[in-house]
Design a protein around this motif. Structure first.
Motif, mmCIF file in Angstrom:
data_model
loop_
_atom_site.group_PDB
_atom_site.id
_atom_site.type_symbol
_atom_site.label_atom_id
_atom_site.label_comp_id
_atom_site.label_asym_id
_atom_site.label_seq_id
_atom_site.Cartn_x
_atom_site.Cartn_y
_atom_site.Cartn_z
ATOM 1 N N ILE A 117 0.652 -1.302 0.094
ATOM 2 C CA ILE A 117 -0.152 -0.023 -0.023
ATOM 3 C C ILE A 117 0.684 1.270 -0.029
ATOM 4 O O ILE A 117 0.687 2.195 -0.758
ATOM 5 C CB ILE A 117 -0.906 -0.030 1.182
ATOM 6 C CG1 ILE A 117 -1.991 -1.057 1.253
ATOM 7 C CG2 ILE A 117 -1.643 1.402 1.206
ATOM 8 C CD1 ILE A 117 -2.727 -1.198 2.387
ATOM 9 N N SER A 118 1.921 1.221 0.879
ATOM 10 C CA SER A 118 2.702 2.339 0.730
ATOM 11 C C SER A 118 3.460 2.591 -0.466
ATOM 12 O O SER A 118 3.799 3.493 -1.247
ATOM 13 C CB SER A 118 3.804 2.259 1.850
ATOM 14 O OG SER A 118 4.783 1.490 1.584
ATOM 15 N N GLY A 119 3.830 1.517 -1.203
ATOM 16 C CA GLY A 119 4.389 1.505 -2.612
ATOM 17 C C GLY A 119 3.606 2.043 -3.520
ATOM 18 O O GLY A 119 3.712 2.756 -4.307
ATOM 19 N N ILE A 120 2.238 1.701 -3.351
ATOM 20 C CA ILE A 120 1.216 2.377 -4.371
ATOM 21 C C ILE A 120 1.295 3.810 -4.080
ATOM 22 O O ILE A 120 1.243 4.510 -5.189
ATOM 23 C CB ILE A 120 -0.023 1.718 -4.205
ATOM 24 C CG1 ILE A 120 -0.343 0.396 -4.537
ATOM 25 C CG2 ILE A 120 -1.194 2.495 -4.884
ATOM 26 C CD1 ILE A 120 -1.541 -0.375 -4.030
ATOM 27 N N LEU A 121 1.408 4.219 -2.896
ATOM 28 C CA LEU A 121 1.111 5.802 -2.517
ATOM 29 C C LEU A 121 2.552 6.319 -3.076
ATOM 30 O O LEU A 121 2.477 7.377 -3.826
ATOM 31 C CB LEU A 121 1.092 6.033 -1.226
ATOM 32 C CG LEU A 121 -0.205 5.583 -0.506
ATOM 33 C CD1 LEU A 121 -0.341 5.814 0.948
ATOM 34 C CD2 LEU A 121 -1.388 6.234 -1.221
ATOM 35 N N MET A 122 3.582 5.970 -3.041
ATOM 36 C CA MET A 122 4.945 6.219 -3.421
ATOM 37 C C MET A 122 4.654 6.273 -4.911
ATOM 38 O O MET A 122 5.373 7.137 -5.779
ATOM 39 C CB MET A 122 5.901 5.331 -3.124
ATOM 40 C CG MET A 122 6.397 5.317 -1.615
ATOM 41 S SD MET A 122 6.973 6.765 -1.096
ATOM 42 C CE MET A 122 8.642 6.720 -1.781
ATOM 43 N N GLY A 123 4.314 5.239 -5.791
ATOM 44 C CA GLY A 123 4.134 5.165 -7.090
ATOM 45 C C GLY A 123 3.276 6.494 -7.549
ATOM 46 O O GLY A 123 3.557 7.002 -8.843
ATOM 47 N N PHE A 167 3.223 3.404 -13.298
ATOM 48 C CA PHE A 167 4.084 3.366 -12.397
ATOM 49 C C PHE A 167 3.628 2.700 -11.015
ATOM 50 O O PHE A 167 4.668 2.128 -10.273
ATOM 51 C CB PHE A 167 4.052 5.027 -11.793
ATOM 52 C CG PHE A 167 5.245 5.894 -12.629
ATOM 53 C CD1 PHE A 167 6.368 6.211 -11.762
ATOM 54 C CD2 PHE A 167 5.270 5.981 -13.915
ATOM 55 C CE1 PHE A 167 7.307 6.906 -12.305
ATOM 56 C CE2 PHE A 167 6.347 6.570 -14.529
ATOM 57 C CZ PHE A 167 7.429 6.853 -13.648
ATOM 58 N N VAL A 168 2.510 2.659 -10.662
ATOM 59 C CA VAL A 168 2.161 1.888 -9.516
ATOM 60 C C VAL A 168 2.220 0.221 -9.692
ATOM 61 O O VAL A 168 2.824 -0.256 -8.704
ATOM 62 C CB VAL A 168 0.413 2.064 -9.128
ATOM 63 C CG1 VAL A 168 -0.171 1.104 -8.061
ATOM 64 C CG2 VAL A 168 0.520 3.440 -8.890
ATOM 65 N N LEU A 169 2.093 -0.092 -10.912
ATOM 66 C CA LEU A 169 2.212 -1.697 -10.986
ATOM 67 C C LEU A 169 3.785 -1.881 -10.828
ATOM 68 O O LEU A 169 4.219 -2.676 -10.614
ATOM 69 C CB LEU A 169 1.605 -2.004 -12.475
ATOM 70 C CG LEU A 169 0.113 -2.015 -12.503
ATOM 71 C CD1 LEU A 169 -0.343 -2.295 -14.108
ATOM 72 C CD2 LEU A 169 -0.601 -2.828 -11.368
ATOM 73 N N TRP A 170 4.633 -0.982 -11.598
ATOM 74 C CA TRP A 170 6.175 -1.177 -11.494
ATOM 75 C C TRP A 170 6.592 -1.108 -10.291
ATOM 76 O O TRP A 170 7.427 -2.009 -9.711
ATOM 77 C CB TRP A 170 6.678 -0.181 -12.416
ATOM 78 C CG TRP A 170 6.889 -0.630 -13.780
ATOM 79 C CD1 TRP A 170 6.182 0.233 -14.938
ATOM 80 C CD2 TRP A 170 7.293 -1.531 -14.480
ATOM 81 N NE1 TRP A 170 6.244 -0.304 -16.081
ATOM 82 C CE2 TRP A 170 6.801 -1.362 -15.829
ATOM 83 C CE3 TRP A 170 7.971 -2.518 -14.083
ATOM 84 C CZ2 TRP A 170 7.684 -2.460 -16.787
ATOM 85 C CZ3 TRP A 170 8.675 -3.464 -15.055
ATOM 86 C CH2 TRP A 170 8.445 -3.288 -16.362
ATOM 87 N N VAL A 171 6.064 -0.183 -9.420
ATOM 88 C CA VAL A 171 6.480 -0.199 -7.877
ATOM 89 C C VAL A 171 6.407 -1.692 -7.379
ATOM 90 O O VAL A 171 6.911 -2.023 -6.544
ATOM 91 C CB VAL A 171 5.909 0.986 -7.149
ATOM 92 C CG1 VAL A 171 6.036 0.650 -5.537
ATOM 93 C CG2 VAL A 171 6.270 2.275 -7.554
ATOM 94 N N LEU A 172 4.987 -2.241 -7.275
ATOM 95 C CA LEU A 172 4.583 -3.287 -7.024
ATOM 96 C C LEU A 172 5.242 -4.413 -7.421
ATOM 97 O O LEU A 172 5.834 -5.509 -6.770
ATOM 98 C CB LEU A 172 3.096 -3.770 -7.074
ATOM 99 C CG LEU A 172 2.029 -2.792 -6.570
ATOM 100 C CD1 LEU A 172 0.667 -3.031 -6.842
ATOM 101 C CD2 LEU A 172 2.070 -2.838 -4.939
ATOM 102 N N ILE A 173 5.645 -4.655 -8.823
ATOM 103 C CA ILE A 173 6.488 -5.578 -9.285
ATOM 104 C C ILE A 173 8.012 -5.366 -8.618
ATOM 105 O O ILE A 173 8.650 -6.385 -7.963
ATOM 106 C CB ILE A 173 6.854 -5.164 -10.759
ATOM 107 C CG1 ILE A 173 5.696 -5.804 -11.714
ATOM 108 C CG2 ILE A 173 8.093 -6.079 -11.152
ATOM 109 C CD1 ILE A 173 5.662 -5.186 -12.702
ATOM 110 N N GLY A 174 8.557 -4.181 -8.478
ATOM 111 C CA GLY A 174 9.919 -4.012 -7.565
ATOM 112 C C GLY A 174 9.598 -4.501 -6.394
ATOM 113 O O GLY A 174 10.754 -5.135 -5.636
#
Length: 278
Positions: A117-123, A167-174
């Motif tokens: 969830i924090s990654g989504i917000l960062m994305g 961008f959000v999906l790439w953060v989740l992949i990371g």
């Protein structure tokens, strides 16, 4: 610890170090200079200010220049959300802060969900930075060559929205990669090698080898381009005569990219996240 507290804790970790704004600054410089530079070159060629005869610069029709320039946010910038997601997890392994994280949040599924969830917000944050950094100089320079910026076109705004989603999906992949590969150096080097060398080579070869182009459409970068709906890579491939296959529909590209994220997160949780930490 509840999911809300776990998410708040993860965001606190990210914004109490200099890593987030250093990466944001590099992102601004990288995609902004790329968008501005290519808008100047292609805009000059398309408007006739720079004759394309005798140059190696492909002539791209003026009407498709704006989406190509704006999509540079993901076409060249997707490495940033991918690295952000990877560093979010591997930094904990490297600095051995994962032990207190698990002590505070014993339910490891909640801890990983909080990171996601924090990654989504960062994305979302980095997507906004990337969009402004590409659309700003890109549209400004195209306007100097009297090329329609198309910022009044709903399709352009829909594309910008899909850039944010990418961008959000790439953060989740990371995050999935970081969870699966605990060693920070190995994870970061692997991400850079694949995105900057292996996949571009595979996509280039696919344009000249029968049958390979169909499979290449499902590579992560290709699905990201399909989701966004425009890409410098595919446009130049067509301009240079590469036999590239028809891109996936944007929604199919989005689903495939989401599948990458889900598979990596699940594998990371099952294989690595539940293991003991020192």
């Amino acid at each position: 610890m509840s999911l809300a507290r776990a998410t708040r804790s993860e965001l606190t970790k990210q914004f109490t170090t200099s890593q987030w704004w250093v990466l944001a600054l590099v992102l601004i410089v990288y995609v902004g200079s790329t968008a501005g530079g290519l808008a100047a070159v292609f805009g000059a060629v398309s408007s006739g200010a720079m004759p394309d005869s005798g140059t190696t610069t492909p002539s791209i029709p003026a009407e498709i220049l704006p989406p190509i320039i704006y999509s540079l946010a993901t076409a060249v910038g997707y490495i940033f959300p991918l690295l952000i997601g990877t560093l979010v997890v591997t930094g904990e392994f490297r600095h051995k802060t994962l032990t207190p994280t698990f002590l505070a949040t014993p339910r490891r599924g909640v801890a990983l969900t909080g990171k996601a969830i924090s990654g989504i917000l960062m994305g979302l944050l980095y997507a906004a930075v990337a969009v402004v950094s590409t659309v700003g100089p890109g549209a400004g320079i195209l306007a100097l060559f009297d090329i329609d910026t198309q910022l009044g076109d709903p399709d352009i705004w829909a594309m910008l929205g899909r850039i944010v989603l990418a961008f959000v999906l790439w953060v989740l992949i990371g995050i999935g990669i970081g969870t699966l590969v605990r060693n920070q150096v190995a994870a970061v080097v692997g991400v850079i090698v694949f995105t900057q060398f292996l996949e571009p080579i595979l996509r280039t070869v696919a344009g000249f080898v029968d049958g390979v182009s169909e499979a290449a459409r499902f590579l992560p970068g290709a699905t990201s381009d399909a989701l966004v709906g425009a890409s410098l890579y595919t446009s130049l491939g067509g301009a240079t005569g590469g036999a590239t296959a028809e891109p996936l529909e944007w929604w199919i590209g989005g689903l495939v990219l989401l599948a990458y994220a889900v598979v990596l997160l699940v594998l990371g949780y099952l294989v690595s996240w539940r293991r003991d930490v020192s």
